[in-house]
Design an enzyme around this catalytic site. Structure first.
Site, PDB file in Angstrom:
ATOM      1  NE  ARG A 165      58.752  36.789  43.921  1.00  0.00           N
ATOM      2  CZ  ARG A 165      57.571  36.853  44.538  1.00  0.00           C
ATOM      3  NH1 ARG A 165      56.485  36.380  43.942  1.00  0.00           N
ATOM      4  NH2 ARG A 165      57.456  37.414  45.727  1.00  0.00           N
ATOM      5  CB  SER A 236      63.302  38.323  48.074  1.00  0.00           C
ATOM      6  OG  SER A 236      62.309  38.887  48.872  1.00  0.00           O
ATOM      7  CD  GLU A 331      62.610  37.126  43.745  1.00  0.00           C
ATOM      8  OE1 GLU A 331      62.277  36.535  44.782  1.00  0.00           O
ATOM      9  OE2 GLU A 331      62.258  38.280  43.483  1.00  0.00           O
TER      10      GLU A 331
HETATM   11  C1  FAD Z   1      63.504  46.822  47.391  1.00  0.00           C
HETATM   12  C2  FAD Z   1      62.984  45.814  46.404  1.00  0.00           C
HETATM   13  C3  FAD Z   1      61.810  45.136  46.673  1.00  0.00           C
HETATM   14  C4  FAD Z   1      61.309  44.196  45.757  1.00  0.00           C
HETATM   15  N1  FAD Z   1      60.141  43.567  46.061  1.00  0.00           N
HETATM   16  C5  FAD Z   1      59.632  42.662  45.195  1.00  0.00           C
HETATM   17  C6  FAD Z   1      58.388  42.003  45.490  1.00  0.00           C
HETATM   18  O1  FAD Z   1      57.759  42.259  46.504  1.00  0.00           O
HETATM   19  N2  FAD Z   1      57.936  41.087  44.598  1.00  0.00           N
HETATM   20  C7  FAD Z   1      58.598  40.811  43.439  1.00  0.00           C
HETATM   21  O2  FAD Z   1      58.106  39.970  42.670  1.00  0.00           O
HETATM   22  N3  FAD Z   1      59.761  41.426  43.129  1.00  0.00           N
HETATM   23  C8  FAD Z   1      60.286  42.337  43.977  1.00  0.00           C
HETATM   24  N4  FAD Z   1      61.470  42.969  43.677  1.00  0.00           N
HETATM   25  C9  FAD Z   1      62.188  42.616  42.434  1.00  0.00           C
HETATM   26  C10 FAD Z   1      61.908  43.599  41.248  1.00  0.00           C
HETATM   27  O3  FAD Z   1      61.408  44.815  41.701  1.00  0.00           O
HETATM   28  C11 FAD Z   1      60.913  43.008  40.249  1.00  0.00           C
HETATM   29  O4  FAD Z   1      61.369  41.780  39.746  1.00  0.00           O
HETATM   30  C12 FAD Z   1      60.663  43.944  39.050  1.00  0.00           C
HETATM   31  O5  FAD Z   1      59.621  43.466  38.259  1.00  0.00           O
HETATM   32  C13 FAD Z   1      61.898  44.156  38.196  1.00  0.00           C
HETATM   33  O6  FAD Z   1      61.623  45.225  37.307  1.00  0.00           O
HETATM   34  P1  FAD Z   1      62.772  46.003  36.564  1.00  0.00           P
HETATM   35  O7  FAD Z   1      62.118  46.901  35.567  1.00  0.00           O
HETATM   36  O8  FAD Z   1      63.657  46.656  37.545  1.00  0.00           O
HETATM   37  O9  FAD Z   1      63.496  44.814  35.814  1.00  0.00           O
HETATM   38  P2  FAD Z   1      65.048  44.617  35.478  1.00  0.00           P
HETATM   39  O10 FAD Z   1      65.780  44.307  36.736  1.00  0.00           O
HETATM   40  O11 FAD Z   1      65.551  45.733  34.658  1.00  0.00           O
HETATM   41  O12 FAD Z   1      64.958  43.302  34.596  1.00  0.00           O
HETATM   42  C14 FAD Z   1      64.524  42.085  35.151  1.00  0.00           C
HETATM   43  C15 FAD Z   1      64.431  41.041  34.029  1.00  0.00           C
HETATM   44  O13 FAD Z   1      63.438  41.412  33.102  1.00  0.00           O
HETATM   45  C16 FAD Z   1      64.004  41.574  31.789  1.00  0.00           C
HETATM   46  N5  FAD Z   1      63.293  42.692  31.175  1.00  0.00           N
HETATM   47  C17 FAD Z   1      63.178  43.947  31.654  1.00  0.00           C
HETATM   48  N6  FAD Z   1      62.367  44.669  30.869  1.00  0.00           N
HETATM   49  C18 FAD Z   1      61.988  43.865  29.857  1.00  0.00           C
HETATM   50  C19 FAD Z   1      61.139  44.026  28.717  1.00  0.00           C
HETATM   51  N7  FAD Z   1      60.512  45.161  28.451  1.00  0.00           N
HETATM   52  N8  FAD Z   1      60.988  42.950  27.878  1.00  0.00           N
HETATM   53  C20 FAD Z   1      61.596  41.772  28.128  1.00  0.00           C
HETATM   54  N9  FAD Z   1      62.385  41.561  29.190  1.00  0.00           N
HETATM   55  C21 FAD Z   1      62.571  42.593  30.049  1.00  0.00           C
HETATM   56  C22 FAD Z   1      65.474  41.788  32.013  1.00  0.00           C
HETATM   57  O14 FAD Z   1      66.258  41.406  30.896  1.00  0.00           O
HETATM   58  C23 FAD Z   1      65.708  40.889  33.220  1.00  0.00           C
HETATM   59  O15 FAD Z   1      65.827  39.552  32.795  1.00  0.00           O
HETATM   60  C24 FAD Z   1      62.005  43.924  44.563  1.00  0.00           C
HETATM   61  C25 FAD Z   1      63.192  44.623  44.289  1.00  0.00           C
HETATM   62  C26 FAD Z   1      63.675  45.558  45.197  1.00  0.00           C
HETATM   63  C27 FAD Z   1      64.924  46.322  44.869  1.00  0.00           C
END
Ligand code: FAD
Length: 339
Positions: A165, A236, A331
């Site tokens: 992570r 999580s 996380e």
């Molecule tokens: C129901 C649920 C289940 C999940 N299950 C998992 C799982 O099984 N495993 C897991 O690892 N995670 C899980 N997650 C967490 C999440 O889905 C992941 O971390 C995902 O990759 C976040 O993507 P996002 O586009 O929503 O990022 P955001 O929440 O929009 O951003 C996350 C971070 O990335 C940065 N960021 C976003 N886009 C960019 C970009 N293009 N360039 C640079 N920085 C950027 C943001 O500034 C922030 O720091 C879960 C979340 C939920 C709600």
């Protein structure tokens, strides 16, 4: 590209928290960066935040600078050799749609990562992982833009320093690099990873292929995790903590059932189990709570503020520390935290 002011982020984070961006824009092409750079020159003192699907964010305050929602779209097979196919995806692609698209094209590798919310561009940030597979296992390289100098750079697997992570982008240079596209190296002769608890049982009588495994992962996840469209959450909320062998011996002496896995020289504990043992499963304070089926998932029952969710998380951290001597780490990216 339009720049908005005082823009509500409530619909753009899966916790469903009301928070405002002082400035906001949606980046659909790299050309749009010119307008953001111009804004930057006029507001050098203000911070910038990249946003994907908002599924790993907790806003505990309004954001005083520019939120750039990254929506760059692209899906392309760029190369192919005897053993691998190389597939490139734009940062704004929905992660799960991209995974299913690779499967439809006949490619394997990403099936265990099905149904993780969010975008391709955010996936390297914390090296997303699930059911025994991490992004790094099929990563080839990514294209990023240095926010300070507008320099474009490619990052190899080693450059990204992926860990549990974690990555270079999350902990070494947070906020510096805008990830624009990610290239994956997908195996033509895949070795299926189905030995994870719950998955092997589900697939016991099935002929394995990427689609069947993906379907199983989707069904398992839907049965366990709350859907953010129904109840706000960020998956999580805490990382599984790592302790030394000596620390684990002391914990095990008091709690013989404590689940644990060796991880390099350390021992990984189950954050969900620790929280559950402290009696937090299904607990609620106002509209902040833990999911009744999964203590590791914090939820917004409706009108919780980010500060209330964060306060609730602090109470969990304190009670786990008091009972086990272990300090849990959040996380999601907590925006506006002072602790
Ligand atoms: C129901 C649920 C289940 C999940 N299950 C998992 C799982 O099984 N495993 C897991 O690892 N995670 C899980 N997650 C967490 C999440 O889905 C992941 O971390 C995902 O990759 C976040 O993507 P996002 O586009 O929503 O990022 P955001 O929440 O929009 O951003 C996350 C971070 O990335 C940065 N960021 C976003 N886009 C960019 C970009 N293009 N360039 C640079 N920085 C950027 C943001 O500034 C922030 O720091 C879960 C979340 C939920 C709600």
């Amino acid at each position: 590209m339009k720049i908005y002011e005082h823009y509500s982020l409530k619909a753009l984070n899966t916790f469903g928290i009301e928070a405002q961006a002082r400035y906001f824009c949606s980046l659909r092409t790299l050309g749009g960066l010119k307008a953001v750079m111009l804004w930057r020159r006029e507001h050098p003192e203000l911070p910038v935040l990249f946003l994907g699907g908002g599924s790993n964010m907790l806003f505990i305050a309004d954001f005083p600078g520019m939120v750039v929602q990254v929506r760059l779209a692209e899906r392309k097979v760029i190369a192919d050799d005897q053993n691998y196919v190389y597939v490139r995806a734009g940062a704004g692609e929905n992660w799960h749609d991209f995974v299913r698209w690779t499967i439809e094209q006949g490619y394997a590798g990403l099936e265990n990562l099905s149904l993780i919310p969010g975008t391709v561009g955010a996936a390297p940030m914390q090296n997303i992982g699930a059911y025994g597979v991490e992004l790094k296992d099929h990563f080839y390289e990514l294209d990023a833009l240095d926010w300070r100098t507008a320099e474009l750079r490619k990052f190899s697997l080693d450059d990204c320093a992926f860990a549990y992570r974690d990555s270079h982008f999350k902990s070494v240079e947070p906020g510096r690099w805008l990830i624009g596209a990610v290239t994956f190296r997908l195996p033509k002769h895949p070795i299926w990873k189905t030995d994870y608890a719950g998955v092997s049982e589900y697939l016991a009588d099935k002929t394995l292929d990427a689609r069947t495994i993906s379907d199983a992962i989707i069904a398992i996840r839907q049965s366990k995790l709350p859907d953010p469209a129904v109840i706000g959450n960020a998956g999580s909320f805490f990382k599984n903590p790592l302790v030394t062998a000596d620390e684990f011996t002391a914990i095990k002496a008091k709690f013989p059932n404590c689940p644990a896995w060796p991880q390099d020289q350390l021992v990984k504990l189950s954050a969900g189990w620790l929280i559950d043992q402290c009696g937090w499963k299904g607990k609620r304070v106002g509209d902040a709570g833990t999911y009744d089926q999964h203590a590791l998932v914090l939820v917004n029952h409706g009108q919780a503020t980010g500060a209330e969710i964060w306060q609730f998380a602090q109470a969990i951290i304190a009670s786990v520390q008091a009972k086990f001597g272990v300090i849990l780490e959040a996380e999601p990216n907590v925006i506006g935290a002072t602790t």
